[in-house]
Scaffold this active site. Structure first.
Site, short mmCIF file in Angstrom:
data_model
loop_
_atom_site.label_atom_id
_atom_site.label_comp_id
_atom_site.label_asym_id
_atom_site.label_seq_id
_atom_site.Cartn_x
_atom_site.Cartn_y
_atom_site.Cartn_z
N GLY A 73 -6.90 -1.55 6.20
CA GLY A 73 -8.16 -0.82 6.25
C GLY A 73 -9.31 -1.72 6.67
O GLY A 73 -9.29 -2.93 6.43
N GLY A 147 0.46 6.64 10.29
CA GLY A 147 0.35 5.49 11.17
C GLY A 147 1.51 4.55 10.92
O GLY A 147 2.61 4.98 10.52
N ILE A 149 1.92 2.36 8.54
CA ILE A 149 2.32 2.34 7.14
C ILE A 149 3.05 3.62 6.78
O ILE A 149 4.07 3.60 6.09
CB ILE A 149 1.10 2.09 6.23
N ARG A 170 -4.14 12.45 12.33
CA ARG A 170 -5.37 13.03 12.85
C ARG A 170 -5.10 14.03 13.97
O ARG A 170 -5.73 15.07 14.06
CB ARG A 170 -6.30 11.92 13.35
N ARG A 173 1.53 14.72 17.53
CA ARG A 173 2.33 13.96 18.49
C ARG A 173 3.79 14.13 18.10
O ARG A 173 4.12 14.73 17.07
CB ARG A 173 1.94 12.49 18.51
N ARG A 229 -6.84 4.63 0.00
CA ARG A 229 -8.04 4.10 -0.64
C ARG A 229 -8.46 5.09 -1.71
O ARG A 229 -8.25 6.29 -1.58
CB ARG A 229 -9.18 3.92 0.37
N ASP A 252 -2.04 3.76 -6.55
CA ASP A 252 -2.24 2.31 -6.41
C ASP A 252 -3.70 1.99 -6.19
O ASP A 252 -4.11 0.84 -6.29
CB ASP A 252 -1.42 1.77 -5.23
N HIS A 276 -3.95 -1.67 -7.34
CA HIS A 276 -4.14 -1.99 -5.92
C HIS A 276 -3.30 -3.21 -5.52
O HIS A 276 -3.81 -4.24 -5.07
CB HIS A 276 -5.61 -2.24 -5.60
N GLY A 278 -0.52 -2.84 -3.37
CA GLY A 278 0.34 -2.46 -2.25
C GLY A 278 0.54 -3.56 -1.25
O GLY A 278 1.61 -3.68 -0.65
#
Length: 317
Positions: A73, A147, A149, A170, A173, A229, A252, A276, A278
């Site tokens: 991020g 994506g 991840i 987003r 595809r 997040r 997480d 957090h 990960g």
């Protein structure tokens, strides 16, 4: 030729293969800068430090050409874009965190479904308690944020005999595994999923994406897993669903973060919280070093950089 400064959050003597030429300086967020920030051309942002720490030298970095994060991020550095002159490239750490985050996601899913937190609590009390728990096998999983991840998460889910994996990004595809649905189709996909995994970046589109309406569309008994997040999830809305007992969650990341003592999320029913973690594993450092060496090799040889998320001054930034 003028020697350029490169700021690294890893001691340069511990990174094999750095290209010759630049002056490598170590700075991992300490109070004192290693040199004049105005001479820095390539800035690797300290990892797992606060946004305030990472952004502190940016207003003085008038010669910087590249800002490289070691996180997937970039939300923690975006407030500093206003300090960058046009043309500065911001790159993320695609390829560094996929393995670790994919592992943790799988661990959170399995631990939540199979009741591992209850077993640990029972062990602490010396109690033997059995019971029936859902398996991951035959479950339907929805990955929101497909994506690199999200794809790595599916890699690790594949052996578990799932009934179905649906993917949302987003825009639509096609992948070798199947279609990726656009975000607009998310409301129709939520009621079909037993496990909803959120791995989106944080931006204005995804902030509070998981709101009361999102959660209401999840089926009774479904599990929400957030490895994105904290602010992607509306904490107040999630607490209402958890306290009703209708869904469960494995988180997480949280909002706020770190989660303060006494926050109701700590003791909400059906929630598993990891702090957090990960990304920061033994897999991080070798992959981070490889990324830095590759990017700096490209930079020195004037080749296109990888993972360019945006360029300062371009329309929309």
């Amino acid at each position: 030729m003028t020697t350029i400064d490169v700021w690294l959050p890893i001691p340069p003597e511990e990174i094999e293969g750095l290209p010759d030429g630049p002056n490598y300086l170590f700075w991992d967020g300490g109070e004192d800068f290693p040199a004049d920030p105005g001479a820095c051309a390539f800035y690797v942002v300290p990892y797992m430090k606060s946004s305030e720490v990472g952004l502190r030298p940016l207003p003085e970095m008038g010669s910087v050409q590249v800002v490289q994060t070691l996180s997937a991020g970039i939300d923690h550095v975006q407030p500093g874009l206003k300090y960058l002159r046009p043309g500065v490239q911001l790159c993320n750490a695609r390829g560094v965190h996929e393995a670790s985050t994919g592992e943790l996601t799988l661990a959170l899913v399995l631990a939540s479904l199979r009741g591992i937190p209850d077993f640990v609590r029972a062990q602490d009390k010396g109690e033997w308690g059995g019971g029936f728990h859902p398996a991951l096998a035959d479950r339907s999983v929805l990955i929101v944020g497909y994506g690199s991840i999200g794809s790595a998460i599916e890699d690790r889910l594949t052996p578990f005999e799932l009934a179905r994996v649906a993917r949302v990004a987003r825009s639509a595809r096609t992948t070798a595994r199947g279609p990726v649905h656009p975000l607009a189709e998310l409301p129709a996909l939520l009621p079909e999923a037993d496990v909803v995994i959120v791995s989106t970046p944080l931006n204005e589109t995804t902030r509070h994406l998981v709101d009361a309406e999102f959660l209401a569309r999840m089926k009774d008994g479904a599990l929400l897993v957030n490895v994105a997040r904290g602010p992607v999830v509306d904490t107040k809305a999630l607490l209402a669903e958890l306290e009703s007992g209708r869904i469960t969650a494995a988180l997480d990341v949280t909002d706020p973060e770190p989660l303060p003592q006494g926050h109701p999320l700590w003791h909400a029913p059906g929630v598993l919280i990891s702090p957090h973690v990960g990304g920061p594993t033994s897999a991080f450092l070798p992959r981070a070093k490889r990324l830095v060496v590759d990017q700096l090799g490209r930079f020195v040889n004037r080749q296109p950089l990888r993972n360019v998320i945006l360029t300062a001054g371009e329309t929309g930034n």
